[in-house]
Design an enzyme around this catalytic site. Structure first.
Site, PDB file in Angstrom:
ATOM      1  N   GLU A  64      -4.432   1.614  -7.009  1.00  0.00           N
ATOM      2  CA  GLU A  64      -4.858   2.735  -6.179  1.00  0.00           C
ATOM      3  C   GLU A  64      -4.022   3.966  -6.512  1.00  0.00           C
ATOM      4  O   GLU A  64      -2.915   4.127  -5.982  1.00  0.00           O
ATOM      5  CB  GLU A  64      -4.693   2.405  -4.691  1.00  0.00           C
ATOM      6  CG  GLU A  64      -5.770   1.547  -4.100  1.00  0.00           C
ATOM      7  CD  GLU A  64      -5.837   1.707  -2.584  1.00  0.00           C
ATOM      8  OE1 GLU A  64      -6.914   1.981  -2.071  1.00  0.00           O
ATOM      9  OE2 GLU A  64      -4.800   1.573  -1.921  1.00  0.00           O
TER      10      GLU A  64
ATOM     11  N   HIS B 187       0.847  -1.197   0.000  1.00  0.00           N
ATOM     12  CA  HIS B 187       0.000   0.000   0.000  1.00  0.00           C
ATOM     13  C   HIS B 187       0.883   1.247   0.000  1.00  0.00           C
ATOM     14  O   HIS B 187       1.954   1.268   0.605  1.00  0.00           O
ATOM     15  CB  HIS B 187      -0.916   0.001   1.226  1.00  0.00           C
ATOM     16  CG  HIS B 187      -2.025   1.003   1.139  1.00  0.00           C
ATOM     17  ND1 HIS B 187      -1.828   2.340   1.401  1.00  0.00           N
ATOM     18  CD2 HIS B 187      -3.342   0.863   0.809  1.00  0.00           C
ATOM     19  CE1 HIS B 187      -2.979   2.983   1.244  1.00  0.00           C
ATOM     20  NE2 HIS B 187      -3.908   2.110   0.879  1.00  0.00           N
TER      21      HIS B 187
END
EC number: 5.3.1.1
Length: 242
Positions: free
Chosen positions: A167, A98
């Protein structure tokens, strides 16, 4: 290919708050059961302290995801949580790479590679995150960045079982969402370069209002949901709107 929704709670919710969420989620889910497709997978990634509570849900389809794991198997690594420990808590998916981990905790390719190896060793499904910054997006470097991030781990990542989460950093928690067309373009790019059967999902300010348009795109197989997953009613609305 089955669609999948994963709620990433980040560093939110105490154990007490998680219990309250699960109770309300079960109620809202049961009320909307007829609207939720049978072939939909979904999971929640809470803080480590609440992992065991997700399994207390009466909704058997709700799976447990983890937000992180150690790159080490076991031993003198104070503060670390191993893949084996996660497996013991019935964790199904684990988020790796992430942008917050890359930026704040300075995780690099070698760290991510080792984490993927640990996850796969204990039959956890890696949810490998990739994404470009606003400056990279504006400089038309999205393709270069995304392909480069996946290339760093492609020698160890089992693409047949893993999930790739696109993302864009500029859309995480900002209220800005990549248009469905932009998200589709990048997800298609990933599949064209690494395999048509890879499960590719989108994350970045996803909510019940935009989930349907996003998942109508041919190459978007699901979503990694942040803030909107903290509200049990909103999370169920997301599941029901697909």
């Amino acid at each position: 290919m089955k669609k999948i929704i994963i709620g990433n709670w980040k560093m939110n919710k105490t154990v007490h708050e998680t219990r309250d969420f699960i109770q309300k989620f079960d109620i809202f889910y049961s009320k909307n059961l007829g609207k939720i497709k049978d072939n939909l997978d979904f999971a929640i990634a809470p803080s480590f302290t609440s992992l065991a509570l997700i399994s207390t849900s009466k909704i058997d389809k709700l799976k447990v995801a983890a937000q992180n794991l150690s790159q080490f198997d076991s031993g003198a690594f104070t503060g670390e949580i191993s893949a084996k420990m996660l497996q013991d808590l019935a964790v199904h998916y684990v988020i790796i790479g992430h942008s917050e981990r890359r930026e704040i905790f300075k995780e690099i390719g070698e760290d991510l590679t080792n984490k993927i190896l640990q996850a796969q060793k204990y039959n956890l499904i890696p949810v490998f995150c990739v994404g470009e910054s606003l400056s990279e997006f504006e400089a038309n470097e999205t393709e270069k960045v995304i392909i480069g991030q996946i290339n760093e781990v492609k020698s160890v990542l089992n693409f047949e079982k893993a999930i790739i989460a696109y993302e864009p950093i500029w859309a995480i928690g900002t209220g800005k969402t990549a248009t469905a067309q932009i998200a589709e373009q990048v997800c298609k790019l990933i599949k064209n370069n690494f395999g048509k059967n890879i499960r590719v999902i989108y994350g970045g300010s996803v909510n019940s209002k935009n989930i349907n348009e996003l998942l109508l795109q041919k190459n978007i197989d699901g979503a990694l949901v942040g803030k909107a997953s903290l509200d049990p009613e909103e999370f169920v609305k997301i599941l029901a709107n697909i």
